[in-house]
Design a protein around this motif. Structure first.
Motif, PDB file in Angstrom:
ATOM      1  N   THR A  96       0.829  -1.207   0.000  1.00 11.62           N
ATOM      2  CA  THR A  96       0.000   0.000   0.000  1.00 11.62           C
ATOM      3  C   THR A  96       0.860   1.253   0.000  1.00 11.62           C
ATOM      4  OG1 THR A  96      -1.766  -1.175   1.189  1.00 11.62           O
ATOM      5  CG2 THR A  96      -1.828   1.232   1.225  1.00 11.62           C
ATOM      6  N   GLN A  97       1.931   1.231   0.783  1.00 11.78           N
ATOM      7  CA  GLN A  97       2.835   2.384   0.819  1.00 11.78           C
ATOM      8  C   GLN A  97       3.500   2.633  -0.534  1.00 11.78           C
ATOM      9  OE1 GLN A  97       5.196   1.046   4.207  1.00 11.78           O
ATOM     10  NE2 GLN A  97       4.360   2.714   5.476  1.00 11.78           N
ATOM     11  N   GLU A  98       3.604   1.578  -1.338  1.00 12.82           N
ATOM     12  CA  GLU A  98       4.181   1.719  -2.681  1.00 12.82           C
ATOM     13  C   GLU A  98       3.119   2.063  -3.725  1.00 12.82           C
ATOM     14  OE1 GLU A  98       6.108  -1.978  -3.396  1.00 12.82           O
ATOM     15  OE2 GLU A  98       7.637  -1.685  -1.830  1.00 12.82           O
ATOM     16  N   GLY A  99       1.874   2.240  -3.269  1.00 16.58           N
ATOM     17  CA  GLY A  99       0.792   2.619  -4.178  1.00 16.58           C
ATOM     18  C   GLY A  99       0.201   1.476  -4.967  1.00 16.58           C
ATOM     19  N   ILE A 100       0.423   0.249  -4.499  1.00 18.66           N
ATOM     20  CA  ILE A 100      -0.100  -0.933  -5.202  1.00 18.66           C
ATOM     21  C   ILE A 100      -1.290  -1.486  -4.421  1.00 18.66           C
ATOM     22  CG2 ILE A 100       0.415  -3.240  -6.064  1.00 18.66           C
ATOM     23  CD1 ILE A 100       3.399  -2.407  -6.037  1.00 18.66           C
ATOM     24  N   GLU A 101      -2.461  -1.534  -5.075  1.00 21.76           N
ATOM     25  CA  GLU A 101      -3.650  -2.085  -4.442  1.00 21.76           C
ATOM     26  C   GLU A 101      -4.102  -3.339  -5.187  1.00 21.76           C
ATOM     27  OE1 GLU A 101      -6.735   0.783  -4.058  1.00 21.76           O
ATOM     28  OE2 GLU A 101      -5.680   1.969  -2.555  1.00 21.76           O
ATOM     29  N   ILE A 102      -4.443  -4.373  -4.434  1.00 20.51           N
ATOM     30  CA  ILE A 102      -4.908  -5.630  -5.027  1.00 20.51           C
ATOM     31  C   ILE A 102      -6.350  -5.868  -4.579  1.00 20.51           C
ATOM     32  CG2 ILE A 102      -4.605  -8.131  -5.094  1.00 20.51           C
ATOM     33  CD1 ILE A 102      -1.637  -7.709  -4.771  1.00 20.51           C
ATOM     34  N   LYS A 103      -7.233  -6.122  -5.537  1.00 25.34           N
ATOM     35  CA  LYS A 103      -8.629  -6.368  -5.227  1.00 25.34           C
ATOM     36  C   LYS A 103      -8.819  -7.787  -4.700  1.00 25.34           C
ATOM     37  CE  LYS A 103     -10.640  -2.498  -6.425  1.00 25.34           C
ATOM     38  NZ  LYS A 103     -11.429  -1.718  -5.438  1.00 25.34           N
ATOM     39  N   ASN A 104      -9.665  -7.908  -3.688  1.00 19.32           N
ATOM     40  CA  ASN A 104     -10.033  -9.228  -3.172  1.00 19.32           C
ATOM     41  C   ASN A 104     -11.359  -9.623  -3.824  1.00 19.32           C
ATOM     42  OD1 ASN A 104     -10.976 -11.427  -1.676  1.00 19.32           O
ATOM     43  ND2 ASN A 104     -10.050 -10.712   0.215  1.00 19.32           N
ATOM     44  N   PRO A 105     -11.381 -10.654  -4.657  1.00 19.40           N
ATOM     45  CA  PRO A 105     -12.612 -11.013  -5.374  1.00 19.40           C
ATOM     46  C   PRO A 105     -13.736 -11.509  -4.473  1.00 19.40           C
ATOM     47  CG  PRO A 105     -10.932 -12.695  -5.673  1.00 19.40           C
ATOM     48  CD  PRO A 105     -10.252 -11.535  -4.985  1.00 19.40           C
ATOM     49  N   LEU A 106     -13.416 -11.811  -3.208  1.00 19.46           N
ATOM     50  CA  LEU A 106     -14.435 -12.333  -2.286  1.00 19.46           C
ATOM     51  C   LEU A 106     -14.911 -11.292  -1.281  1.00 19.46           C
ATOM     52  CD1 LEU A 106     -12.930 -15.858  -1.535  1.00 19.46           C
ATOM     53  CD2 LEU A 106     -14.861 -15.336  -3.023  1.00 19.46           C
ATOM     54  N   THR A 107     -14.554 -10.018  -1.469  1.00 18.03           N
ATOM     55  CA  THR A 107     -14.906  -8.984  -0.495  1.00 18.03           C
ATOM     56  C   THR A 107     -16.407  -8.934  -0.226  1.00 18.03           C
ATOM     57  OG1 THR A 107     -12.981  -7.601  -0.953  1.00 18.03           O
ATOM     58  CG2 THR A 107     -14.904  -6.505  -0.030  1.00 18.03           C
ATOM     59  N   TRP A 108     -17.212  -8.944  -1.287  1.00 22.71           N
ATOM     60  CA  TRP A 108     -18.667  -8.845  -1.106  1.00 22.71           C
ATOM     61  C   TRP A 108     -19.180 -10.022  -0.288  1.00 22.71           C
ATOM     62  CZ3 TRP A 108     -23.061 -11.628  -1.963  1.00 22.71           C
ATOM     63  CH2 TRP A 108     -24.285 -10.934  -1.893  1.00 22.71           C
ATOM     64  N   GLU A 109     -18.750 -11.222  -0.627  1.00 21.56           N
ATOM     65  CA  GLU A 109     -19.215 -12.414   0.070  1.00 21.56           C
ATOM     66  C   GLU A 109     -18.774 -12.419   1.530  1.00 21.56           C
ATOM     67  OE1 GLU A 109     -17.815 -12.340  -2.830  1.00 21.56           O
ATOM     68  OE2 GLU A 109     -18.982 -13.500  -4.292  1.00 21.56           O
ATOM     69  N   ILE A 110     -17.536 -12.017   1.780  1.00 21.65           N
ATOM     70  CA  ILE A 110     -17.024 -11.995   3.151  1.00 21.65           C
ATOM     71  C   ILE A 110     -17.812 -11.008   4.000  1.00 21.65           C
ATOM     72  CG2 ILE A 110     -15.008 -11.404   4.575  1.00 21.65           C
ATOM     73  CD1 ILE A 110     -13.297 -12.437   2.167  1.00 21.65           C
ATOM     74  N   LYS A 111     -18.131  -9.846   3.442  1.00 24.11           N
ATOM     75  CA  LYS A 111     -18.917  -8.840   4.163  1.00 24.11           C
ATOM     76  C   LYS A 111     -20.283  -9.393   4.556  1.00 24.11           C
ATOM     77  CE  LYS A 111     -19.024  -4.622   2.518  1.00 24.11           C
ATOM     78  NZ  LYS A 111     -19.059  -3.508   1.533  1.00 24.11           N
ATOM     79  N   LYS A 112     -20.868 -10.207   3.685  1.00 26.78           N
ATOM     80  CA  LYS A 112     -22.215 -10.712   3.924  1.00 26.78           C
ATOM     81  C   LYS A 112     -22.240 -11.949   4.815  1.00 26.78           C
ATOM     82  CE  LYS A 112     -23.950  -7.524   1.348  1.00 26.78           C
ATOM     83  NZ  LYS A 112     -24.643  -6.385   1.990  1.00 26.78           N
ATOM     84  N   PHE A 113     -21.274 -12.851   4.613  1.00 25.69           N
ATOM     85  CA  PHE A 113     -21.325 -14.142   5.288  1.00 25.69           C
ATOM     86  C   PHE A 113     -20.513 -14.192   6.579  1.00 25.69           C
ATOM     87  CE2 PHE A 113     -21.606 -15.804   0.671  1.00 25.69           C
ATOM     88  CZ  PHE A 113     -22.933 -15.404   0.600  1.00 25.69           C
ATOM     89  N   TYR A 114     -19.533 -13.301   6.711  1.00 26.02           N
ATOM     90  CA  TYR A 114     -18.671 -13.300   7.896  1.00 26.02           C
ATOM     91  C   TYR A 114     -18.605 -11.879   8.462  1.00 26.02           C
ATOM     92  CZ  TYR A 114     -17.311 -17.802   5.928  1.00 26.02           C
ATOM     93  OH  TYR A 114     -17.337 -19.091   5.419  1.00 26.02           O
TER      94      TYR A 114
END
Length: 281
Positions: free
Chosen positions: A108-126
């Motif tokens: 993050t400090q180097e300006g590199i962001e990686i998307k987590n493809p399961l973010t929506w599911e994790i928010k809903k199920f966990y």
């Protein structure tokens, strides 16, 4: 116990009276201390030996390279998670989460962001684990001044979920989440609805699907039960039963498994409940 190696002010490798090595963590436990000295027991917060293939050398190399503040943040997150969830997490999370945070913060400090493809599911199920992930991001921002997106909160949550499952491979958690999401999609498209995700029936349905997915992946299916109840449900809830058939087809085609009659009954009832409060798209 005596100090065998000092990794940083908060982490040491200790030698017990039986000459066994273990990692000992505690705030300031090695501050102004020397190898060979006895450990101040009151400063010990965590002791553990590595699980699986990890060695003390691996841990030593990791903790020696990582910023002590990141180790402290990871330890605080784990303690907070165990307190909030009222459960003990696998010891390996001290290694896996610390390593992940170190990589994610540096990236993050180097300006590199990686998307987590399961973010929506994790928010809903966990939800509980995801909230802990958000708290972790607040802690990182306060301590290090690094702002991270919600995908990182989801990644932290996934580490916690995995640690709650007695050290099972994280792949099992991912597969469970994908199965639940696929089934929800089948129901949503079959009925053309938007779920009320705050409703009790939706929460109960998702919980049922999570347990079902785990049983399926562990090959722990229940035997079929009452044919009469199966026939009654089939007649009383034809739309929900037809949706269950589509789910069964999906499980056969994608996972090589099939629903027992009991599972078809329970699934049909859950689908009937959750779709009876539906909002049409």
């Amino acid at each position: 116990m005596r100090i065998d190696k000092i990794l940083n002010n908060n982490v040491i490798i200790a030698l017990t009276e039986k000459k066994e090595e273990m990692v000992v963590m505690g705030r300031g436990i090695a501050f102004q201390r020397k190898v060979g000295e006895e450990i101040e027991i009151e400063k010990v917060e965590k002791t553990f030996v590595p699980e699986g293939q990890e060695s003390l050398e691996t841990l030593a190399a990791l903790f020696k390279e990582i910023n002590p503040e990141i180790i402290e943040i990871a330890t605080d997150i784990i303690k907070y998670a165990q307190s909030t969830l009222n459960t003990k997490l696998s010891n390996n999370i001290y290694l896996t989460l610390t390593d992940h945070l170190n990589y994610a913060i540096n990236r993050t400090q180097e300006g590199i962001e990686i998307k987590n493809p399961l973010t929506w599911e994790i928010k809903k199920f966990y939800k509980a684990e995801y909230e802990i992930g958000l708290k972790a991001l607040e802690r990182i921002k306060t301590k290090l001044g690094v702002s991270m997106n919600e995908d990182e909160a989801a990644s932290i949550a996934l580490h916690i979920v995995n640690a709650r499952q007695d050290g099972q491979e994280i792949g099992i958690t991912v597969k469970m989440t994908e199965i639940v999401q696929d089934i929800l999609t089948i129901v949503r498209l079959q009925f053309g609805i938007v779920f009320d995700e705050d409703s009790f029936n939706y929460t109960r349905f998702v919980t049922h699907l999570q347990y079902f997915a785990r049983r399926m992946l562990e090959h722990a299916t229940h035997p079929s039960g009452d044919d009469f109840l199966f026939d009654q449900v089939k007649i009383k809830y034809p739309e929900a039963f037809e949706c269950t058939n589509r789910i069964n087809e999906y499980l056969i085609n994608k996972h090589g498994t099939t629903l027992t009659k009991d599972e078809q009954v329970y699934l049909t009832i859950h689908i009937q409940r959750v779709t009876s409060e539906r909002t049409i798209k």
